[in-house]
Design a protein around this motif. Structure first.
Motif, PDB file in Angstrom:
ATOM      1  N   SER A 181       1.015  -0.608  -0.104  1.00  0.00           N
ATOM      2  CA  SER A 181       0.144  -0.212   0.023  1.00  0.00           C
ATOM      3  C   SER A 181       0.477   0.767  -0.129  1.00  0.00           C
ATOM      4  CB  SER A 181      -0.813  -0.021   1.408  1.00  0.00           C
ATOM      5  OG  SER A 181      -2.238   0.977   0.951  1.00  0.00           O
ATOM      6  N   ASP A 182       1.985   0.865   0.737  1.00  0.00           N
ATOM      7  CA  ASP A 182       2.476   1.875   1.280  1.00  0.00           C
ATOM      8  C   ASP A 182       3.682   2.371  -0.580  1.00  0.00           C
ATOM      9  OD1 ASP A 182       2.719   2.622   3.588  1.00  0.00           O
ATOM     10  OD2 ASP A 182       4.103   1.593   4.368  1.00  0.00           O
ATOM     11  N   ALA A 183       3.861   1.277  -1.192  1.00  0.00           N
ATOM     12  CA  ALA A 183       4.619   1.868  -2.871  1.00  0.00           C
ATOM     13  C   ALA A 183       3.456   1.800  -3.739  1.00  0.00           C
ATOM     14  CB  ALA A 183       5.216   0.369  -3.043  1.00  0.00           C
ATOM     15  N   ALA A 184       2.410   2.040  -3.669  1.00  0.00           N
ATOM     16  CA  ALA A 184       1.112   2.608  -4.348  1.00  0.00           C
ATOM     17  C   ALA A 184       1.246   3.691  -4.456  1.00  0.00           C
ATOM     18  CB  ALA A 184       0.396   1.260  -4.724  1.00  0.00           C
ATOM     19  N   ASP A 185       1.374   3.971  -2.503  1.00  0.00           N
ATOM     20  CA  ASP A 185       0.801   5.216  -2.687  1.00  0.00           C
ATOM     21  C   ASP A 185       2.143   5.696  -3.503  1.00  0.00           C
ATOM     22  OD1 ASP A 185      -1.558   4.526  -1.429  1.00  0.00           O
ATOM     23  OD2 ASP A 185      -0.703   4.910   0.904  1.00  0.00           O
ATOM     24  N   ALA A 186       3.008   5.740  -3.174  1.00  0.00           N
ATOM     25  CA  ALA A 186       4.174   6.621  -3.064  1.00  0.00           C
ATOM     26  C   ALA A 186       4.208   6.715  -5.591  1.00  0.00           C
ATOM     27  CB  ALA A 186       5.418   6.223  -3.277  1.00  0.00           C
ATOM     28  N   ALA A 187       3.744   5.479  -5.621  1.00  0.00           N
ATOM     29  CA  ALA A 187       3.769   5.718  -6.958  1.00  0.00           C
ATOM     30  C   ALA A 187       2.826   6.674  -7.836  1.00  0.00           C
ATOM     31  CB  ALA A 187       3.247   4.190  -7.689  1.00  0.00           C
ATOM     32  N   ALA A 188       1.742   6.661  -7.271  1.00  0.00           N
ATOM     33  CA  ALA A 188       0.328   7.394  -6.967  1.00  0.00           C
ATOM     34  C   ALA A 188       0.868   9.544  -7.118  1.00  0.00           C
ATOM     35  CB  ALA A 188      -0.304   7.553  -6.430  1.00  0.00           C
ATOM     36  N   LEU A 462      12.260  16.343 -17.254  1.00  0.00           N
ATOM     37  CA  LEU A 462      11.195  14.797 -17.102  1.00  0.00           C
ATOM     38  C   LEU A 462      11.925  14.321 -16.101  1.00  0.00           C
ATOM     39  CD1 LEU A 462      11.587  14.009 -21.252  1.00  0.00           C
ATOM     40  CD2 LEU A 462       9.593  14.692 -20.041  1.00  0.00           C
ATOM     41  N   ARG A 463      13.509  13.810 -16.035  1.00  0.00           N
ATOM     42  CA  ARG A 463      13.284  12.535 -14.531  1.00  0.00           C
ATOM     43  C   ARG A 463      12.719  13.457 -13.321  1.00  0.00           C
ATOM     44  NH1 ARG A 463      16.617   8.653 -14.895  1.00  0.00           N
ATOM     45  NH2 ARG A 463      17.867   8.480 -17.116  1.00  0.00           N
ATOM     46  N   THR A 464      12.409  14.646 -13.145  1.00  0.00           N
ATOM     47  CA  THR A 464      12.482  15.412 -11.590  1.00  0.00           C
ATOM     48  C   THR A 464      10.875  15.879 -11.751  1.00  0.00           C
ATOM     49  OG1 THR A 464      14.073  16.924 -12.466  1.00  0.00           O
ATOM     50  CG2 THR A 464      14.798  15.498 -10.916  1.00  0.00           C
ATOM     51  N   MET A 465      10.342  15.569 -12.906  1.00  0.00           N
ATOM     52  CA  MET A 465       9.073  16.006 -13.432  1.00  0.00           C
ATOM     53  C   MET A 465       8.238  16.027 -11.711  1.00  0.00           C
ATOM     54  SD  MET A 465       6.582  17.276 -14.857  1.00  0.00           S
ATOM     55  CE  MET A 465       7.184  16.889 -16.784  1.00  0.00           C
ATOM     56  N   SER A 466       7.420  18.030 -11.475  1.00  0.00           N
ATOM     57  CA  SER A 466       7.319  17.391  -9.811  1.00  0.00           C
ATOM     58  C   SER A 466       5.645  17.472 -10.343  1.00  0.00           C
ATOM     59  CB  SER A 466       7.062  19.217  -9.556  1.00  0.00           C
ATOM     60  OG  SER A 466       6.081  19.197  -8.630  1.00  0.00           O
ATOM     61  N   VAL A 467       4.851  16.493  -9.972  1.00  0.00           N
ATOM     62  CA  VAL A 467       3.491  15.935  -9.900  1.00  0.00           C
ATOM     63  C   VAL A 467       2.538  16.371  -8.882  1.00  0.00           C
ATOM     64  CG1 VAL A 467       2.494  13.924  -9.739  1.00  0.00           C
ATOM     65  CG2 VAL A 467       4.565  13.850 -11.029  1.00  0.00           C
ATOM     66  N   ALA A 468       1.919  17.339  -9.521  1.00  0.00           N
ATOM     67  CA  ALA A 468       1.445  18.374  -8.071  1.00  0.00           C
ATOM     68  C   ALA A 468      -0.372  17.014  -7.379  1.00  0.00           C
ATOM     69  CB  ALA A 468       0.527  19.569  -9.235  1.00  0.00           C
ATOM     70  N   THR A 477      -6.191  10.255  -5.969  1.00  0.00           N
ATOM     71  CA  THR A 477      -4.775   9.652  -5.052  1.00  0.00           C
ATOM     72  C   THR A 477      -3.556  10.195  -4.512  1.00  0.00           C
ATOM     73  OG1 THR A 477      -4.081   9.012  -7.650  1.00  0.00           O
ATOM     74  CG2 THR A 477      -5.601   7.183  -6.280  1.00  0.00           C
ATOM     75  N   HIS A 478      -3.239  11.564  -4.969  1.00  0.00           N
ATOM     76  CA  HIS A 478      -2.404  12.460  -4.767  1.00  0.00           C
ATOM     77  C   HIS A 478      -2.075  13.657  -4.753  1.00  0.00           C
ATOM     78  CE1 HIS A 478       1.598  14.066  -4.325  1.00  0.00           C
ATOM     79  NE2 HIS A 478       2.044  14.707  -5.563  1.00  0.00           N
TER      80      HIS A 478
END
Length: 481
Positions: A181-188, A462-468, A477-478
């Motif tokens: 669950s923690d890994a899925a949240d991090a992916a989101a 791109l590698r460090t893209m900030s996801v809002a 989910t995030h």
């Protein structure tokens, strides 16, 4: 969740739009400020970029969830240095439980991984170090006695290593599910809305349990292997079928067939020999491979063939051609140029992991020499009309599609010069290979909101893209807006 995402910029443009989300889908896309249903909640994006949610189309999710809890030996430049990391960890983390490390790459080491090195580092405590490609494990004497008493030497490869990796998975489902669950949240948080999980084992029950317990961050397509494909067939599972009771979050995925090994373990099956004279391993005869694909296709399950070496890729394409049906080839790392056009002609998807090119560039140059010109040939595949599907192979590489996109576009990392830059592809193509939908009416509201326009970003950006924010079927989910 029904909302209006206002003031959104769509990738590649500057004109602002308002996107209405209803019942999990995109209901309308219209110029910003046009009249909309005022009863809907409004989420201002303030000019941020809106794009389809990202997919990682090849992961080993349970292994990925465990990786953060294991000793990282990925930076070791020799067997002795890896043993020193074990020694330091054992000294600061006392106990008798198995010490598990992950990530070593021994193909370029100047010394050999031996039992004696790990014995000296951890005394009688069992030590298992798993290679970064998952195809090899390095054990000390105590671990050999416990897990593989009939094995000589210190290394387990291929099936023996896979079996050991599975045996090291914690038996406490609640603990493992919490890590997942923690890994899925991090992916989101990186914009991921779905994964194709090719974890070993029977993941129908695993993911059904996780969804029932509240896992809602990502969609999951679960694959099966040879030992469980008959179970999937018996249950009538077909690729693309949703699993009842999971709210559309869990879907049947492909049938994974492992036809050869890996580059770092020197078991990828190649047309030409490695420097030591070997050519890798074939896990299946051509007849067995064809039989597996025929079983899968006949049962409505998409075949996904692991093939890394150029001979393994050729044999997989031969099998697809004889079968007369498309499917996927996983990895497709080294391809003879004459086989490139066959992917599109046969309808075979190249399911590739661009970040592996950055991890393996030096090993490829050493072991494949001049043939590394044909390694990770993304531009050639794209130009031939082949469909690309990007993944990470996590934990082999981090579960972060932005890393895959950056490597596919720039063919570089860590400040190094681009490696075979002629095989870089446009960012639009890399994003298409990492997504499954569009910003259009009727499409699922699986969306990601980012702080800059990916179409004009540099590979490092791109590698460090900030996801809002990330939305799955219209719910957040995030959310860092």
């Amino acid at each position: 969740m029904n909302v209006v995402l206002t003031g959104a910029r769509l990738t590649g443009g500057d004109r602002l739009a308002d996107v209405v989300v209803r019942n999990g889908s995109i209901a309308s896309v219209q110029p910003s400020g046009a009249p909309v249903d005022h009863g809907l909640a409004r989420v201002p994006l303030d000019g941020r970029w809106l794009m389809p949610g990202l997919w990682d189309q090849h992961v080993h999710f349970t292994q990925w969830a465990q990786t953060a809890r294991r000793l990282d030996v990925s930076r070791a430049s020799s067997a002795a240095e890896a043993a020193d990391l074990v020694r330091a960890h054992a000294a600061s983390h006392s106990g008798s439980e198995v010490l598990v490390g992950f990530g070593f790459h021994d193909a370029l080491w100047p010394d050999l991984p031996t039992r004696e090195l790990l014995d000296a580092a951890a005394a009688d405590r069992p030590v298992v170090l798993i290679a970064g490609d998952l195809h090899c494990s390095w054990l000390n004497s105590a671990a050999i006695a416990r897990f593989a008493p009939d094995v000589e030497g210190a290394l387990l490869r291929e099936d023996a290593s896979f079996a050991l990796t599975s045996a090291l998975t914690p038996s406490d489902d609640a603990v493992l599910d919490r890590w997942a669950s923690d890994a899925a949240d991090a992916a989101a948080a990186r914009g991921v809305v779905g994964v194709v999980d090719l974890e070993y084992g029977w993941n129908l029950e695993t993911w059904s349990r996780r969804v029932a317990a509240g896992a809602r961050s990502i969609r999951v397509e679960f694959g099966v292997y040879r030992d469980r494909v008959e179970d999937a067939i018996r249950l009538g599972l077909r690729t693309g079928d949703p699993v009842e009771g999971t709210g559309g979050l869990l879907t049947m995925g492909p049938f994974k067939v492992i036809s050869d090994g890996s580059l770092n373990t020197r078991t990828a099956l190649c047309l030409h020999p490695y420097p030591d004279g070997g050519r890798g391993v074939a896990n299946l005869t051509p007849g067995e491979l064809l039989d597996d694909l025929r079983i899968a296709v006949g049962s409505g399950i998409e075949p996904a063939v692991h093939a890394i070496g150029d001979e393994a890729n050729r044999l997989a394409l031969d099998a697809f051609e004889r079968l007369g049906s498309g499917g996927r080839i996983e990895h497709a790392q080294l391809i003879d140029p004459v086989d490139i056009p066959r992917f599109a002609a046969l309808g075979v998807v190249a399911s590739v992991q661009p970040e592996h090119a950055m991890d393996d560039r030096d090993v490829a140059d050493r072991l494949w020499a001049a043939r590394s010109l044909h390694a990770f040939p993304l531009a050639s595949l794209l130009a031939s009309g082949a469909r690309l599907a990007f993944g990470s192979d996590a934990p082999v590489a981090p579960l972060d599609p932005w890393a895959a996109i950056a490597s596919a576009v720039g063919r570089a990392r860590d400040g190094r010069e681009p490696w075979h830059p002629e095989q870089g592809i446009p960012v639009e193509a890399a994003i298409e290979a990492s997504t499954r939908s569009r910003i259009a009416v009727g499409e699922p509201a699986d969306l990601v909101i980012v702080e800059r326009d990916p179409s004009t970003a540099t590979p490092d950006e791109l590698r460090t893209m900030s996801v809002a924010a990330t939305l799955l079927a219209g719910r957040f989910t995030h959310n860092a807006l």
